[in-house]
Design a protein around this motif. Structure first.
Motif, PDB file in Angstrom:
ATOM      1  N   MET A   1       0.722  -1.117  -0.087  1.00  0.00           N
ATOM      2  CA  MET A   1       0.015   0.146  -0.016  1.00  0.00           C
ATOM      3  C   MET A   1       0.849   1.214   0.086  1.00  0.00           C
ATOM      4  SD  MET A   1      -3.168   1.053  -0.215  1.00  0.00           S
ATOM      5  CE  MET A   1      -4.142  -0.341   0.079  1.00  0.00           C
TER       6      MET A   1
ATOM      7  N   GLY B   1       0.457   1.350  -3.341  1.00  0.00           N
ATOM      8  CA  GLY B   1      -1.026   1.765  -3.485  1.00  0.00           C
ATOM      9  C   GLY B   1      -1.952   0.838  -3.794  1.00  0.00           C
TER      10      GLY B   1
ATOM     11  N   PRO C   1       0.867   6.726  -2.753  1.00  0.00           N
ATOM     12  CA  PRO C   1       1.830   5.947  -2.656  1.00  0.00           C
ATOM     13  C   PRO C   1       3.495   6.223  -3.346  1.00  0.00           C
ATOM     14  CG  PRO C   1       0.412   4.825  -4.142  1.00  0.00           C
ATOM     15  CD  PRO C   1      -0.293   6.264  -3.847  1.00  0.00           C
TER      16      PRO C   1
ATOM     17  N   PHE D   1      -3.629   6.054  -4.430  1.00  0.00           N
ATOM     18  CA  PHE D   1      -4.189   4.642  -3.760  1.00  0.00           C
ATOM     19  C   PHE D   1      -5.070   4.345  -4.758  1.00  0.00           C
ATOM     20  CE2 PHE D   1      -2.331   6.961  -0.132  1.00  0.00           C
ATOM     21  CZ  PHE D   1      -1.256   6.178   0.245  1.00  0.00           C
TER      22      PHE D   1
END
Lengths: 140, 145
Positions: A24, A28, B68, B74
């Motif tokens: 993550m 992501g 990220p 994300f």
């Protein structure tokens, strides 16, 4: 019989959680094996490359762990037919259910997703019932 | 650091966790589900360890970062519906898990141990996913054709 291994299991679980956090933070993405595996089955997802790399790492790690002297207990106590039928049901189920223990069980519950909480409760109950029926109601 | 190297290493952490925790071992998984028989409660600790780290880690990430490291944003699941597909799919998965003792996250790392049974299971999972994809595409189309 298998040995009760609370410490190794807690440590291993923490590593699974760590991989979910790293995936993550850096990429992501949800570290769900269903989604990652599905992305490398043709027709390929446009983002299949990182998924293939993740899968390669997941396969390589236990092998390397054994090479450096780690012991991994492994035995398959069911016949081949059970692997074929069980595997096919797992494939159908994770596709419609949108995930498996890694995606729903760790990542989803960590996000407090109601969908994941319902999915985990459902598949745990189904698995407990299935094992009870096979080992005690039929197999006795 | 290269994106693919990163994904490989993170996959490695996952696979190591699966191996060390015992999730890689179908005998252990099936014993977890066999409360009335040879019960092995270890998997509660796998779940506990994984959730504790993921719960804390996710909160830290979402509080500290807008995106990220390697991607612009994300990619989080957007589905919210608790419907027949979710519950039915999860139930079918649970039955298959109870029959075979393997789940996808346990079986992929187990491929590295080199047993043919793991490959048979993974091939069956892939077949199931392919059939389910096809069925869903058919179901999604209007009846007229």
């Amino acid at each position: 019989m298998t040995d009760f291994t609370p410490f190794q299991s807690l440590l291993g679980g923490a590593l699974i959680g760590l991989s979910a956090v790293l995936l993550m933070a850096l990429h992501g993405r949800i570290a769900g094996m269903t989604g990652i595996l599905t992305g490398v089955i043709p027709p390929l997802s446009p983002e299949w490359r990182w998924r293939a790399a993740f899968l390669a790492g997941a396969v390589a790690a236990p092998l390397l762990y054994q090479i450096v002297g780690g012991h991994i207990a492994f035995s398959v106590p069911v016949p081949t037919l059970a692997l074929v039928v069980g595997g096919f049901l797992v494939g159908i189920g994770v596709h419609f259910g949108g995930g498996c223990p890694s995606g729903h069980g760790i990542c989803g519950i960590a996000r407090l997703s109601p969908r994941s909480i319902v999915a985990v409760a459902t598949f745990m109950i189904a698995a407990f019932a299935t094992v009870f029926i096979i080992r005690h109601a039929i197999g006795g | 650091m290269n994106k693919l190297v990163s994904a490989f290493l993170i996959g490695g952490v996952f696979g190591l966790g699966i191996a060390v925790s015992g999730m890689i071992n179908p005998a252990k998984v099936l014993n977890f589900f066999d409360i009335a028989g040879t019960w092995d409660p270890s998997l509660i600790f796998v779940m506990g360890g994984g959730l504790a780290v993921a719960f804390a880690g996710y909160r830290l990430i979402f509080r500290r970062r807008k995106a990220p490291l390697f991607e612009p944003s994300f990619a989080l699941p957007t589905k919210r519906a608790i419907d027949t597909e979710l519950v039915g799919g999860a139930a079918v998965f649970g039955i298959g898990w109870g029959i075979a003792g393997f789940c996808p996250g346990g079986a992929i790392p187990a491929l590295g141990l080199g047993y043919s049974q793991t490959a048979i299971f993974v091939a069956a999972v892939i077949a199931g996913i392919v059939v389910a994809r096809f069925a869903r595409a058919r179901l999604a189309q209007p009846a007229a054709a």
